[in-house]
Design a protein around this motif. Sequence first.
Motif, PDB file in Angstrom:
ATOM      1  N   ASP A 199       0.844  -1.188   0.000  1.00  0.00           N
ATOM      2  CA  ASP A 199       0.000   0.000   0.000  1.00  0.00           C
ATOM      3  C   ASP A 199       0.885   1.246   0.000  1.00  0.00           C
ATOM      4  OD1 ASP A 199      -2.514  -1.370  -0.022  1.00  0.00           O
ATOM      5  OD2 ASP A 199      -1.992  -2.070   1.990  1.00  0.00           O
ATOM      6  N   HIS A 200       0.657   2.112  -0.945  1.00  0.00           N
ATOM      7  CA  HIS A 200       1.503   3.284  -1.267  1.00  0.00           C
ATOM      8  C   HIS A 200       2.748   2.794  -2.030  1.00  0.00           C
ATOM      9  CE1 HIS A 200      -0.991   6.198   0.760  1.00  0.00           C
ATOM     10  NE2 HIS A 200      -0.908   5.534   1.901  1.00  0.00           N
ATOM     11  N   GLY A 201       3.854   2.630  -1.331  1.00  0.00           N
ATOM     12  CA  GLY A 201       5.063   2.115  -1.995  1.00  0.00           C
ATOM     13  C   GLY A 201       5.783   3.114  -2.877  1.00  0.00           C
ATOM     14  N   VAL A 202       5.337   4.383  -2.848  1.00  0.00           N
ATOM     15  CA  VAL A 202       5.863   5.359  -3.821  1.00  0.00           C
ATOM     16  C   VAL A 202       7.357   5.643  -3.647  1.00  0.00           C
ATOM     17  CG1 VAL A 202       3.671   6.477  -4.349  1.00  0.00           C
ATOM     18  CG2 VAL A 202       4.993   7.259  -2.364  1.00  0.00           C
ATOM     19  N   ARG A 203       7.888   5.387  -2.441  1.00  0.00           N
ATOM     20  CA  ARG A 203       9.323   5.656  -2.250  1.00  0.00           C
ATOM     21  C   ARG A 203      10.217   4.569  -2.835  1.00  0.00           C
ATOM     22  NH1 ARG A 203      11.298   7.834   3.378  1.00  0.00           N
ATOM     23  NH2 ARG A 203      13.214   7.829   2.124  1.00  0.00           N
ATOM     24  N   CYS A 204       9.615   3.556  -3.462  1.00  0.00           N
ATOM     25  CA  CYS A 204      10.429   2.481  -4.064  1.00  0.00           C
ATOM     26  C   CYS A 204      11.414   3.018  -5.094  1.00  0.00           C
ATOM     27  CB  CYS A 204       9.546   1.398  -4.687  1.00  0.00           C
ATOM     28  SG  CYS A 204       8.681   1.925  -6.190  1.00  0.00           S
ATOM     29  N   LEU A 205      11.048   4.139  -5.742  1.00  0.00           N
ATOM     30  CA  LEU A 205      11.903   4.642  -6.832  1.00  0.00           C
ATOM     31  C   LEU A 205      13.290   5.058  -6.343  1.00  0.00           C
ATOM     32  CD1 LEU A 205       9.609   6.715  -9.242  1.00  0.00           C
ATOM     33  CD2 LEU A 205      10.420   4.367  -9.464  1.00  0.00           C
ATOM     34  N   GLU A 206      13.445   5.209  -5.029  1.00  0.00           N
ATOM     35  CA  GLU A 206      14.771   5.554  -4.491  1.00  0.00           C
ATOM     36  C   GLU A 206      15.723   4.369  -4.556  1.00  0.00           C
ATOM     37  OE1 GLU A 206      14.203   7.251  -0.522  1.00  0.00           O
ATOM     38  OE2 GLU A 206      12.390   8.239  -1.268  1.00  0.00           O
ATOM     39  N   ASP A 207      15.221   3.170  -4.865  1.00  0.00           N
ATOM     40  CA  ASP A 207      16.059   1.971  -4.894  1.00  0.00           C
ATOM     41  C   ASP A 207      15.814   1.186  -6.195  1.00  0.00           C
ATOM     42  OD1 ASP A 207      17.218  -0.521  -4.656  1.00  0.00           O
ATOM     43  OD2 ASP A 207      16.561  -0.847  -2.588  1.00  0.00           O
ATOM     44  N   PRO A 208      16.656   1.400  -7.199  1.00  0.00           N
ATOM     45  CA  PRO A 208      16.439   0.773  -8.511  1.00  0.00           C
ATOM     46  C   PRO A 208      16.354  -0.761  -8.454  1.00  0.00           C
ATOM     47  CG  PRO A 208      18.172   2.436  -8.642  1.00  0.00           C
ATOM     48  CD  PRO A 208      17.828   2.294  -7.190  1.00  0.00           C
ATOM     49  N   ASP A 209      17.123  -1.377  -7.554  1.00  0.00           N
ATOM     50  CA  ASP A 209      17.047  -2.850  -7.458  1.00  0.00           C
ATOM     51  C   ASP A 209      15.678  -3.292  -6.952  1.00  0.00           C
ATOM     52  OD1 ASP A 209      19.605  -3.044  -8.350  1.00  0.00           O
ATOM     53  OD2 ASP A 209      20.505  -3.290  -6.348  1.00  0.00           O
ATOM     54  N   LEU A 210      15.129  -2.507  -6.025  1.00  0.00           N
ATOM     55  CA  LEU A 210      13.801  -2.819  -5.495  1.00  0.00           C
ATOM     56  C   LEU A 210      12.743  -2.649  -6.592  1.00  0.00           C
ATOM     57  CD1 LEU A 210      11.882  -3.440  -3.103  1.00  0.00           C
ATOM     58  CD2 LEU A 210      11.877  -0.976  -2.606  1.00  0.00           C
ATOM     59  N   VAL A 211      12.875  -1.598  -7.388  1.00  0.00           N
ATOM     60  CA  VAL A 211      11.923  -1.378  -8.488  1.00  0.00           C
ATOM     61  C   VAL A 211      11.960  -2.583  -9.432  1.00  0.00           C
ATOM     62  CG1 VAL A 211      11.373   0.057 -10.508  1.00  0.00           C
ATOM     63  CG2 VAL A 211      12.066   1.133  -8.355  1.00  0.00           C
ATOM     64  N   GLU A 212      13.160  -3.029  -9.735  1.00  0.00           N
ATOM     65  CA  GLU A 212      13.301  -4.179 -10.630  1.00  0.00           C
ATOM     66  C   GLU A 212      12.637  -5.421 -10.028  1.00  0.00           C
ATOM     67  OE1 GLU A 212      13.774  -4.675 -13.538  1.00  0.00           O
ATOM     68  OE2 GLU A 212      14.119  -6.845 -13.588  1.00  0.00           O
ATOM     69  N   ARG A 213      12.790  -5.581  -8.726  1.00  0.00           N
ATOM     70  CA  ARG A 213      12.142  -6.720  -8.051  1.00  0.00           C
ATOM     71  C   ARG A 213      10.615  -6.599  -8.092  1.00  0.00           C
ATOM     72  NH1 ARG A 213      12.499  -8.465  -1.639  1.00  0.00           N
ATOM     73  NH2 ARG A 213      11.181 -10.316  -1.893  1.00  0.00           N
ATOM     74  N   LEU A 214      10.106  -5.426  -7.816  1.00  0.00           N
ATOM     75  CA  LEU A 214       8.644  -5.216  -7.828  1.00  0.00           C
ATOM     76  C   LEU A 214       8.083  -5.497  -9.219  1.00  0.00           C
ATOM     77  CD1 LEU A 214       8.469  -1.904  -5.729  1.00  0.00           C
ATOM     78  CD2 LEU A 214       7.765  -4.182  -4.958  1.00  0.00           C
ATOM     79  N   ARG A 215       8.855  -5.101 -10.233  1.00  0.00           N
ATOM     80  CA  ARG A 215       8.423  -5.320 -11.615  1.00  0.00           C
ATOM     81  C   ARG A 215       8.451  -6.818 -11.946  1.00  0.00           C
ATOM     82  NH1 ARG A 215       9.985  -6.620 -16.190  1.00  0.00           N
ATOM     83  NH2 ARG A 215      12.111  -6.983 -15.471  1.00  0.00           N
TER      84      ARG A 215
END
Length: 341
Positions: A226-242
């Motif tokens: 829920d929310h999760g908008v700060r994920c963009l601060e961590d490119p590896d995390l973004v890749e995992r979420l994708r």
Amino acid sequence: MNENMSEQSMASFIHGLPKAELHIHIEGSLEPELMFELAKNNGVDIAYRSAAEVRAAYAFTDLQSFLDLYYDGARVLVEQDDFYALAFAYARTASAQNVRHAEVFFDPQTHTDRGVSFETVITGLRRAFEDAHRQFGMTSKLIPCFLRHLSAESALETLEQALPFKDWIVAVGLDSSELGHPPTKFAHVFEEARRHGFETVAHAGEEGPPDYIAQALDLLHVSRIDHGVRCLEDPDLVERLRRERIPLTVCPLSNVKLGVFPTLGDHNLVELLDAGLCVSLNSDDPAYFGGYIEDNFLAAQEALGLSRSQLRLLSRNAFEASFLDEDAKQVLIAELDRYSE
Ligand code: HPA
Ligand code: ZN
């Protein structure tokens, strides 16, 4: 409906778009008018003299400044019928905005700590959503959330109170003050919840750092963030979420009201979509943040220049990210596919 759909205005396109809402706190749909009515019925003192005065007080600086007023407002909810009135009013508004399915949070501890039983709360909510299904055709599921500023023991007690109503509950969630209350604090209670067959979701990366999102995935095994908008601060995390196709339930008006982004034009919604993430749009606490789901779509479209295909994708993502069974999802996605220019 317009014969020539390509000329259909953006506002009417957004209005008619079949929607699912996955991030709505039912206590956050308490409109000032109902707050006054219930305060009077239940003899609860409130600090305001008019609905206008209540709305004027909703000038928040951060999550905590909102939560203080939100928990205070919830004191007017006492009887089962109060929870019914609250939930039915939300369902009526959401249905009128073409919400076909809603997964609705509630905060049991906000009520049980005042002597209102879990049973009173959930029975009122359940009756309202059953009636809403009959009257408006909108389906729904309930998600009790643990308040993360309270102890893990209190969360565990709340889970035990929920067990007799297991069939009415799809998942458990985690909300309230994020900073200083990382997901790790609730690893055990979430493990217990999963053992009892509940799905899990958690607020993470609203005010808290990207690491809280990773913790929610690794320790709470959540199906959505829920929310999760700060994920963009961590490119590896973004890749995992994708890669893992972890949905983010994003709430644009909430994020601006609570200072997560200075203006809607600064919101990172488009970056999240461009990163290939399964993002949906939601209202969070519509009575406090200036609008329901359609208002979020309208405001985000206007501020960020979202295209019809991006709006359609946001709706499709919400259906996909829901806890509906595969057949029910396909019915709604087919309705969305038929809805077009
Ligand atoms: N964040 C955390 N807790 C909440 C929220 C939110 O946006 N809304 C209601 N409880
Ligand atoms: Zn929320």
